[in-house]
Scaffold this motif. Sequence first.
Motif, PDB file in Angstrom:
ATOM      1  N   GLU A 130       0.838  -0.982   0.123  1.00 35.52           N
ATOM      2  CA  GLU A 130       0.057   0.092   0.061  1.00 35.52           C
ATOM      3  C   GLU A 130       0.707   1.305  -0.105  1.00 35.52           C
ATOM      4  O   GLU A 130       1.672   1.315   0.702  1.00 35.52           O
ATOM      5  CB  GLU A 130      -1.004  -0.029   1.279  1.00 35.52           C
ATOM      6  N   VAL A 131       0.743   2.192  -0.865  1.00 30.14           N
ATOM      7  CA  VAL A 131       1.348   3.512  -0.944  1.00 30.14           C
ATOM      8  C   VAL A 131       0.834   4.255   0.236  1.00 30.14           C
ATOM      9  O   VAL A 131       1.834   4.945   0.851  1.00 30.14           O
ATOM     10  CB  VAL A 131       0.862   4.246  -2.159  1.00 30.14           C
ATOM     11  N   LEU A 132      -0.244   4.270   0.802  1.00 28.13           N
ATOM     12  CA  LEU A 132      -0.834   4.892   1.881  1.00 28.13           C
ATOM     13  C   LEU A 132      -1.765   4.047   2.611  1.00 28.13           C
ATOM     14  O   LEU A 132      -2.713   3.467   1.966  1.00 28.13           O
ATOM     15  CB  LEU A 132      -1.451   6.101   1.244  1.00 28.13           C
ATOM     16  N   GLU A 133      -1.498   3.903   3.749  1.00 28.33           N
ATOM     17  CA  GLU A 133      -2.462   3.220   4.755  1.00 28.33           C
ATOM     18  C   GLU A 133      -2.289   3.470   6.120  1.00 28.33           C
ATOM     19  O   GLU A 133      -1.667   4.353   6.543  1.00 28.33           O
ATOM     20  CB  GLU A 133      -1.835   1.503   4.783  1.00 28.33           C
ATOM     21  N   MET A 134      -3.524   3.096   6.799  1.00 37.42           N
ATOM     22  CA  MET A 134      -3.793   3.648   8.054  1.00 37.42           C
ATOM     23  C   MET A 134      -3.524   2.517   9.086  1.00 37.42           C
ATOM     24  O   MET A 134      -4.129   1.162   8.781  1.00 37.42           O
ATOM     25  CB  MET A 134      -5.169   3.969   8.274  1.00 37.42           C
ATOM     26  N   LYS A 135      -2.543   2.583  10.010  1.00 36.23           N
ATOM     27  CA  LYS A 135      -2.317   1.480  11.096  1.00 36.23           C
ATOM     28  C   LYS A 135      -2.318   2.106  12.233  1.00 36.23           C
ATOM     29  O   LYS A 135      -1.890   3.139  12.610  1.00 36.23           O
ATOM     30  CB  LYS A 135      -0.944   0.871  10.642  1.00 36.23           C
ATOM     31  N   LYS A 170      -5.537  -0.421 -10.237  1.00 35.81           N
ATOM     32  CA  LYS A 170      -6.900  -0.367  -9.825  1.00 35.81           C
ATOM     33  C   LYS A 170      -7.417  -0.452  -8.299  1.00 35.81           C
ATOM     34  O   LYS A 170      -7.938   0.245  -7.610  1.00 35.81           O
ATOM     35  CB  LYS A 170      -7.755  -1.314 -10.563  1.00 35.81           C
ATOM     36  N   GLY A 171      -6.524  -1.553  -7.768  1.00 38.57           N
ATOM     37  CA  GLY A 171      -6.598  -1.867  -6.533  1.00 38.57           C
ATOM     38  C   GLY A 171      -6.069  -0.814  -5.543  1.00 38.57           C
ATOM     39  O   GLY A 171      -6.990  -0.445  -4.489  1.00 38.57           O
ATOM     40  N   GLN A 172      -4.814  -0.268  -5.736  1.00 39.44           N
ATOM     41  CA  GLN A 172      -4.447   0.969  -5.052  1.00 39.44           C
ATOM     42  C   GLN A 172      -5.396   2.121  -5.177  1.00 39.44           C
ATOM     43  O   GLN A 172      -5.506   2.774  -4.184  1.00 39.44           O
ATOM     44  CB  GLN A 172      -3.090   1.222  -5.756  1.00 39.44           C
ATOM     45  N   GLU A 173      -5.972   2.372  -6.364  1.00 38.49           N
ATOM     46  CA  GLU A 173      -6.775   3.315  -6.416  1.00 38.49           C
ATOM     47  C   GLU A 173      -8.112   3.298  -5.532  1.00 38.49           C
ATOM     48  O   GLU A 173      -8.526   4.129  -4.755  1.00 38.49           O
ATOM     49  CB  GLU A 173      -7.307   3.596  -7.847  1.00 38.49           C
ATOM     50  N   ALA A 174      -8.732   2.012  -5.544  1.00 39.19           N
ATOM     51  CA  ALA A 174      -9.904   1.683  -4.759  1.00 39.19           C
ATOM     52  C   ALA A 174      -9.259   1.821  -3.073  1.00 39.19           C
ATOM     53  O   ALA A 174     -10.238   2.481  -2.511  1.00 39.19           O
ATOM     54  CB  ALA A 174     -10.229   0.398  -4.676  1.00 39.19           C
ATOM     55  N   SER A 175      -8.344   1.268  -2.857  1.00 39.99           N
ATOM     56  CA  SER A 175      -8.096   1.436  -1.451  1.00 39.99           C
ATOM     57  C   SER A 175      -7.640   2.795  -0.866  1.00 39.99           C
ATOM     58  O   SER A 175      -7.857   3.451   0.031  1.00 39.99           O
ATOM     59  CB  SER A 175      -6.389   0.625  -1.111  1.00 39.99           C
ATOM     60  N   LEU A 176      -6.863   3.723  -1.864  1.00 32.75           N
ATOM     61  CA  LEU A 176      -6.727   5.073  -1.689  1.00 32.75           C
ATOM     62  C   LEU A 176      -8.211   5.740  -1.531  1.00 32.75           C
ATOM     63  O   LEU A 176      -8.343   6.825  -0.510  1.00 32.75           O
ATOM     64  CB  LEU A 176      -6.101   5.793  -2.749  1.00 32.75           C
ATOM     65  N   THR A 177      -8.948   5.541  -2.349  1.00 30.77           N
ATOM     66  CA  THR A 177     -10.487   6.336  -2.457  1.00 30.77           C
ATOM     67  C   THR A 177     -11.221   5.975  -1.049  1.00 30.77           C
ATOM     68  O   THR A 177     -11.596   6.688  -0.601  1.00 30.77           O
ATOM     69  CB  THR A 177     -11.148   5.957  -3.611  1.00 30.77           C
ATOM     70  N   ALA A 178     -10.991   4.645  -0.548  1.00 29.02           N
ATOM     71  CA  ALA A 178     -11.587   4.243   0.629  1.00 29.02           C
ATOM     72  C   ALA A 178     -11.233   4.751   1.932  1.00 29.02           C
ATOM     73  O   ALA A 178     -11.876   4.571   2.833  1.00 29.02           O
ATOM     74  CB  ALA A 178     -11.965   2.708   0.754  1.00 29.02           C
TER      75      ALA A 178
END
Length: 952
Positions: free
Chosen positions: A801-806, A888-896
């Motif tokens: 993940e380029v950007l994630e919350m932990k 596409k998966g990265q875009e979806a995770s980022l948008t969410a």
Amino acid sequence: MAARGHVQDPNDRRLRPIYDYLDNGNNKMAIQQADKLLKKHKDLHCAKVLKAIGLQRTGKQDEAFSLAQEVATLEPTDDNSLQALTILYREMHHPELVTKLYEAAVKKVPLSEEYHSHLFMAYARVGEYKKMQQAGMALYKIVPKNPYYFWSVMSLVMQAISAQDEKLAQTMFLPLAERMVEKMVKEEKIEAEAEVQLYFMILERLGKCVEALDVVRGPLGEKLTSELRSRENKCMMMYQRLQLWPECNALSYKLLLKNPDDWQFYLSYFDSLFHLMDKSWSQPEEGEHCVEGPVQTTVAEAVKFVVDRMEEQDKKESRPLRGPYLACLELIHRLRQRGCPDEKELGDPLELMVQFFGKFGDKPCCITDLKIYLHLLPPEQRSQFKNRLGELVPLGEAGEDGFGFPGDTKALQRHLCVCQLSRALGLQHALDTEGKLRLITELKAHYHHGLQFGKSCLKTELQFSDMYCLMAAHVYIDLWTETGDENMLWQCLGMLEEGLSFSPSNAQFKLLLLLLFCRLGAFQPVVDLYSSLDAKHVQHDTIGYLLTRYAGSLGQFAAASQSCNFSLRFFHSNQKDTSEYIIQAYKYGAFEKIPEFIAFRTRLNQSLHFAQVRTERMLLDLYTEADVTLSLEESVKAMGVCPEEDDIPWDNMRDNRDLTVLVSWDPKDRELTEEHRRLSLEEESVWLKVRALTLRLLASLALLGHAPSPWNSDKTNENGISAKSSTLQTLLSQLDQTLETAAQITEKHTQYPFLGPPSSRLASALSSGSCHCQASALQLSLTLRELETTGLEMLSRCKGEVLEMKDGRLKTQPSLLETLVFFVETVCVVLWVASYSANVLRPLKSSLQKKKKKKKDSSTAMPVVMCGFQEWTGSLHGVVTQALDHVKGQEASLTALKLAALTLEEGYSQTQEECGFTRAAMDKVQTSYLGSLQEMGDLLRKRADSLKSLKI
């Protein structure tokens, strides 16, 4: 473009509307108006040229050029046509054609001062120094004015400067120039200061320093009045060149008695003193010491001289001068270097610096003055020094938070200076994590308190307390680099965003934000930040690297191309602009400036940054456009890339980057060193070589791909195939060697100071596998299946993940973004190789099918290479599809990702308002990541479509 002034000429009246339309940028109306006029007056040449200017400005270059040539071949002599053609040729970047115009005009009107003058300036634009010399003398013969004569002399000097053979310069050009000036001196025709300056320059370049001194000290020297102490400065320069240390010392001494604040004369005074001591120079028994007066030859005399200057300042009722106090510290520094015990006579450095702070601590220059002498303090005195300075800062009573605040801006500046010196002494770096967090709280409190003093400031003015904010940001960065806690970085961004809201013109806030966003891999907010810096002229070369280093590597291809264009526009206009400066220097007799302008132009042409942005722009255009809008071959031709030619000046490369543009108060052991600069230049040069070779290889692949197939002709040498193949082979071996050098450089793992130069893309390019994958594809020596495997390995390095919350915290991995960009670039290279392969295999397949039909043998199997190619393009499509799914998966995770759910306040002293600025910075990063992924996704989709057409 002003309308011509001769009102009595009816043509001027007729042409005026066209001039007005061109001046206002209404080019279409200018063309229409010119057409109307030409219907009535076919022989009105100027109208035709003005129409050509309108056509040129609307992009119709060929039409404009042919129209201009119609008029030029008639060799016009009317001022209007000549001036209009001059403007047109300059806009077309053909200044050499202007010389032809005026050569013809001078032949027809041989006694025209104006045309001869224009001819001289036309030669100046193209650097035809020999012709300038002749034109200057021809002009002087028609109108015997001194400036024209000296134009000719200066043109001789320029021939000497530009001569490849130094011997020719010293034995022919400069002596001739000297004789020409001497003739005017003997005839007592020297009139202006510029003429004396030029005479001095000639003698200096000939190494005739004694003669140059005689000129300056003689009656001619009296004309040197435009600059303060021009005569003395020139004398000093010659004394130093001739190593006349007694004269150098006496002149410095004399000038310092008059102006005890002139720093350059303190330096020449100390230099000459120690030279005299080393040579054991003794004063002559009879007569004067030297022509300039008394000479000082002992440390005791120097100590007394400096102390006397300080005491003089102490007695002054008005504000004292800084020079004498700094001279005292400089002398201590020099005496220590020589191990001389007399330094004690000057006093204790700590006491002297405390005294200096007492006098000048409320001036922003105090920190820069004292920082260079902090090494005079032993480590055990550093805390004591800080405490002594703190006693001289008037602060109010401490409040609930334990901090006392300054009551006015002078007290604020003193307190700020103590903080800056504390950082420069390494005291801030020595604090533990808790200590640093307390320091941030204190700096923030002082920043917010100081804002009250700047309530009436204009938006273009800086707040008095801005440096507290910047220092707090530096401490946040210390914590982030030491602990790896990314929350420190987010708070740092928030702090700087807040600072910018109160002080929108603060360049240091913008530069640091720019650096941090780039380190986070978010390029989108950076473009506006750089644009708001409003970089002027040479700054595009000195600080442009901050933007262009990250432009192509973070997936924002459109913005990256725009950033490169931003820099390139400056470099391309440099040639034209410098010519204008040179012409103005001739007109106003500023001869000393002409070699400086030439050197400036050369420095920019040989700039590392110029070569980088030019190469990156072309690669960007290829990656985003080739085989999407135009074929690879058409794209390469449009760029004018020639695989055989290397136009980068490797041996004369100039590193013009300003690597200290970001303010730093770090101690000496954390500062940028000369070794860092050398390694950074080496790294950047090797990366540039990799990129330049990749570009030339792609160009040679494009040209190779559209040549006739080797097996169609026995005369392979005649159709140029082997020549092109050998170029490809040569470039490939150069790329291999460069990649070996690159690997050796990255093994050093050089760490630059955070505020120093950014690392090049070299290490990430090698670690991602991109360079070797592209080299393998271009080699065509590996099997196609291996290429597919390498591509999948590269793709696996992009996972994550380029950007994630932990745990309620935000974590970034910008390196994944950069690796994905390298993957996309490599996909483009591999596809171009595949396209070339398809072009080679198609004719082979069709000839095999024809043979089949003739033999009517359906059982003959197609060669393995055909099936292998089809199978490989299919698997390549699979790799690209996987990459698209990943994006596409990265875009979806980022948008969410909902940033509102983040807990920012926990454990950190951030107000609600500060949290708002931090969230805004996080939003910018998230939006930028999304933009990058969308652009890369679009490009990959276009490449997937072009893969479908690769059937044979």
